[in-house]
Scaffold this motif. Structure first.
Motif, mmCIF file in Angstrom:
data_model
loop_
_atom_site.group_PDB
_atom_site.id
_atom_site.type_symbol
_atom_site.label_atom_id
_atom_site.label_comp_id
_atom_site.label_asym_id
_atom_site.label_seq_id
_atom_site.Cartn_x
_atom_site.Cartn_y
_atom_site.Cartn_z
ATOM 1 N N THR A 98 -5.566 3.444 7.495
ATOM 2 C CA THR A 98 -5.815 3.258 5.706
ATOM 3 C C THR A 98 -4.797 4.442 5.516
ATOM 4 O OG1 THR A 98 -7.863 2.469 5.941
ATOM 5 C CG2 THR A 98 -7.245 3.800 4.177
ATOM 6 N N GLU A 99 -4.904 5.565 5.906
ATOM 7 C CA GLU A 99 -4.063 6.740 5.577
ATOM 8 C C GLU A 99 -2.670 6.428 5.553
ATOM 9 O OE1 GLU A 99 -5.692 9.925 7.659
ATOM 10 O OE2 GLU A 99 -7.364 10.463 6.780
ATOM 11 N N ARG A 100 -2.130 5.602 6.827
ATOM 12 C CA ARG A 100 -0.535 5.430 7.092
ATOM 13 C C ARG A 100 -0.441 4.481 5.670
ATOM 14 N NH1 ARG A 100 2.284 1.396 9.135
ATOM 15 N NH2 ARG A 100 0.403 0.335 9.580
ATOM 16 N N ILE A 101 -0.973 3.427 5.475
ATOM 17 C CA ILE A 101 -0.773 2.582 4.586
ATOM 18 C C ILE A 101 -0.923 3.419 3.085
ATOM 19 C CG2 ILE A 101 -1.556 0.603 3.055
ATOM 20 C CD1 ILE A 101 -2.813 -0.383 5.557
ATOM 21 N N THR A 102 -1.601 4.044 2.950
ATOM 22 C CA THR A 102 -1.710 5.002 1.600
ATOM 23 C C THR A 102 -0.265 5.928 1.516
ATOM 24 O OG1 THR A 102 -3.905 5.226 1.681
ATOM 25 C CG2 THR A 102 -2.933 6.700 0.203
ATOM 26 N N ALA A 103 0.197 6.593 2.792
ATOM 27 C CA ALA A 103 1.300 7.343 2.796
ATOM 28 C C ALA A 103 2.573 6.625 2.171
ATOM 29 C CB ALA A 103 1.430 8.146 4.023
ATOM 30 N N PRO B 35 -5.154 2.818 -1.793
ATOM 31 C CA PRO B 35 -5.733 2.051 -0.540
ATOM 32 C C PRO B 35 -6.506 0.893 -0.575
ATOM 33 C CG PRO B 35 -6.846 4.238 -0.871
ATOM 34 C CD PRO B 35 -5.827 3.996 -2.176
ATOM 35 N N GLN B 36 -6.411 -0.133 0.110
ATOM 36 C CA GLN B 36 -7.449 -1.096 0.215
ATOM 37 C C GLN B 36 -8.666 -0.800 0.984
ATOM 38 O OE1 GLN B 36 -6.893 -4.382 -0.759
ATOM 39 N NE2 GLN B 36 -4.549 -3.761 -1.436
ATOM 40 N N GLN B 37 -9.677 -1.107 0.077
ATOM 41 C CA GLN B 37 -11.208 -0.673 0.289
ATOM 42 C C GLN B 37 -11.966 -1.648 1.335
ATOM 43 O OE1 GLN B 37 -12.229 2.532 0.252
ATOM 44 N NE2 GLN B 37 -10.260 3.316 -0.591
ATOM 45 N N THR B 38 -11.288 -2.954 1.382
ATOM 46 C CA THR B 38 -11.931 -4.005 2.100
ATOM 47 C C THR B 38 -12.076 -3.958 3.459
ATOM 48 O OG1 THR B 38 -11.126 -5.549 0.330
ATOM 49 C CG2 THR B 38 -12.136 -6.616 2.367
ATOM 50 N N PRO B 39 -13.353 -3.950 3.989
ATOM 51 C CA PRO B 39 -13.413 -3.429 5.510
ATOM 52 C C PRO B 39 -12.936 -4.565 6.241
ATOM 53 C CG PRO B 39 -15.526 -3.961 4.465
ATOM 54 C CD PRO B 39 -14.420 -3.888 3.579
ATOM 55 N N PRO B 40 -12.474 -4.266 7.452
ATOM 56 C CA PRO B 40 -12.159 -5.513 8.471
ATOM 57 C C PRO B 40 -13.766 -6.002 8.979
ATOM 58 C CG PRO B 40 -12.294 -3.205 9.738
ATOM 59 C CD PRO B 40 -12.382 -2.924 8.165
#
Length: 644
Positions: A620-625, A632-637
């Motif tokens: 999540t942090e990588r996608i945000t960066a 950031p997407q909040q939908t959990p796997p």
């Protein structure tokens, strides 16, 4: 109902009202004038007639109304809430229910509006009050707070204290239709006797003023409209407060000891009054009285200056003009033309110089009224360098009003105290009240609720987040020792003290300190944690923000999975402990080993889940960066599956 039938005579109580009516006549007239000045009615009939003859508009520069409105606005900003504190340690837990009950009654009666109405009477006429009574609503007894307008409130003229605590009688004047007055006597009263008493009102003598009269004005009764004046009279006798409902013809309800008592059983007066200022003759007056003189000067000097500016004086020799009246009319016109005979004297003197002097004195009068009573700084100054500077300006502007606001605060405390007495006395059955002090949700509080020990333990387990299972509940309810009944939040047994909590102020030191924290955070972001900034703020939903911050932004579904894992771990540990207790027997060794193996497997599974959560957070942090402009997407796997 004759005087011989009552230990306390009708004539005696009626004389008390007449004493209050006659003695306070001049003071009431001045208070009525103060109300007129607030409403802008500041010119007498003689002054209006003079202006009409001059053909000059009746202009009033009302400087009083904005000052009183500023005081009323400040009263709304500093409203107080009651809070009950226990006098003994055993009532510490239940004292919150006393606070909730008092606030519930105040909210149900919209006490904030009643307080503002009393404050307005306090600032203008100089006195105000309210009653705290109990009214039957079906099978329920409700505590009722009612405002008493100033022109319906009378008191003992010998009282010298601001809160009327030394008064020997107080009362309220009511005008009502005849049938309503008959209903006040109660269902047990003889209707023929009551009607005879009502008929006696239509031949009573007039009062000395019109403050307590009906609108339109009548005496004790209006035979045409069938309306009568009724007195709700409270008086002291042998150190106890009594009540009676009387009219000019007799008692509609006989005198009796006040039904409302305090925590010691002492009868109380349900009418609570207060006043702003008291002169040496015991007359009550408000803030407006001190501004009447400069207000009159403002109106008169402004009118005089306008008259001088429109006036011209002529100094001429006899025969300078052929027609003096024609010359006078021409001089009054802005484009007037006058022919003068020969070299005769004809001088015109305007009033500009005199008007300038009036204008200078007018400015001085305005400055005087602005500096007295209510300083303009009460509304704050946007140009002040800091919140502290604004607070000091407001404190300076309110310094002269400290006594009036203290009187209003003491009156509010007495109302809260009387509300608490009514609750203790009349709320004896089970009752649920709604509390809305939480901005996110509301809660219900049980009052005088009978509960068994079993139900109490079940409720406590639910509140602690560890509810009991059905088997445990059945065991508790089947236990005879758990069937003992106790009362939850018994208000009649509570022993508490009441204090007032000041309402929030729009300008205070907290805002200045918060701004300083923001500046430090900008200068060095690492010096002050973000959590400290949020805690110091006055955000309404800062609790939710802090909870979200503590959770690290993990989706609720993942948090629930983690909680379930932790519960499973606790259950497994409990199973190991139970197995260890049975390890004293040789046959339990295998069971202990199996439980330990199961625990290790569970810990390994939990560790794997935690590693998965860490991978999910890192992803999540990588996608945000990589995408800083999007959230950031909040939908959990899916459960148990994380991106690698």
């Amino acid at each position: 109902m004759t005087e011989s039938d009552n230990q306390i005579g009708h004539a005696e109580l009626l004389q008390q009202f007449r004493e209050a009516d006659d003695t306070s006549r001049s003071a009431r007239e001045l208070s009525e004038r103060d109300r007129d000045y607030y409403d802008g009615k500041q010119l007498s009939d003689e002054e209006l007639e003079t202006l009409r003859k001059r053909r000059q508009p009746a202009v009033v520069s009302n400087r009083i109304a904005p000052k009183i409105d500023a005081l009323i606005g400040h009263e709304k900003r500093i409203r107080t809430d009651p809070r009950a504190y226990p006098r003994t340690p055993k009532h510490e837990a239940e004292s919150e229910s006393a606070t909730d009950s008092i606030r519930y009654v105040c909210d149900a009666n919209r006490f904030s509006q009643i307080r503002s109405s009393v404050a307005e009477n306090l600032f203008i006429e100089g006195a105000g009050g309210a009653t705290v009574t109990v009214k039957a609503n079906g099978d329920v007894l409700d505590v009722v707070i009612s405002n008493v307008p100033w022109d319906r409130f009378y008191w003992d003229p010998h009282s010298r204290k601001r809160d009327f605590s030394d008064a020997s009688y107080l009362g309220v004047v009511l005008w009502m239709d005849e049938q309503e007055a008959i209903a006040l006597a109660g269902p047990d009263a003889d209707r023929s006797d009551v009607e005879l008493i009502i008929q006696g009102c239509y031949s009573s003598t007039a009062s000395s003023g019109d403050t307590f009269d009906d609108r339109p004005q009548f005496v004790w009764g209006d035979l045409k409209r069938r309306r009568v004046r009724v007195l709700q009279h409270r008086f002291k006798r042998n150190g106890e407060w009594h009540t009676a409902i009387i009219c000019g013809g007799g008692f509609l309800r006989d005198p009796q000891v006040s039904p409302y008592v305090d925590e010691k059983g002492i009868p109380q007066c349900d009418l609570i009054g207060t006043s702003a200022y008291i002169d040496r003759e015991n007359n009550r007056y408000g803030v407006v009285r001190r501004m009447i003189s400069p207000q009159d000067e403002i109106n008169k000097r402004r009118s005089k200056a306008l008259h001088l500016l429109n006036s011209r004086q002529v100094i001429a020799e006899k025969g300078a003009v052929d027609d003096r009246e024609q010359a006078r009319r021409e001089m009054a016109r802005p484009d007037g033309y006058v022919e003068v005979n020969g070299d005769m004297r004809f001088d015109v003197a305007d009033g500009i110089a005199l008007a300038a002097g009036q204008f200078n004195l007018l400015q001085e009068a305005k400055a005087e009224i602005d500096a007295s009573g209510v300083n303009p700084a009460i509304e704050g100054d946007a140009s002040a360098p800091s919140g502290r500077a604004q607070e000091m300006m407001m404190a300076s502007g309110l310094a002269e009003m400290a006594g009036v606001f203290e009187a209003l605060r003491d009156w509010s405390w007495e109302v809260y105290r009387q509300v608490w007495f009514r609750i203790r006395q009349y709320w004896t059955d089970e009752k649920w009240i709604r509390v809305t002090d939480d901005e996110r949700n509301m809660r219900w509080v049980a009052i005088n609720r009978p509960m068994t020990q079993a139900d109490l333990m079940i409720e406590q387990a639910e509140q602690s987040g560890q509810p009991l299972d059905q088997q445990q509940i059945a065991q508790l309810r089947s236990d005879p020792m758990m069937q003992q009944v106790s009362v939850q939040n018994p208000l009649g047994e509570l022993d508490v003290d009441l204090i007032l909590e000041d309402g929030p102020d729009s300008v205070n030191l907290q805002s200045e300190q918060y701004q300083s924290l923001i500046e430090l955070k900008k200068a060095d972001p690492a010096s002050i944690p973000t959590r400290m900034i949020i805690e110091a703020s006055s955000l309404r939903n800062k609790d939710q923000i802090l909870e979200h911050l503590d959770s690290g932004g993990i989706p609720p579904q993942v948090q629930q999975q983690m909680q379930e894992m932790q519960q499973a771990l606790q259950q497994a540990q409990q199973a190991v402990q139970e197995s260890e207790q049975k390890a004293q027997e040789a046959q339990a060794d295998n069971a202990i080993k199996a439980a330990e193996l199961q625990l290790k497997q569970r810990e390994l599974a939990i560790r794997q889940e935690e590693l998965g959560i860490e991978r999910y957070r890192a992803e999540t942090e990588r996608i945000t960066a990589m995408r800083p402009d999007q959230e950031p997407q909040q939908t959990p796997p899916p459960s148990g599956v994380f991106a690698g």
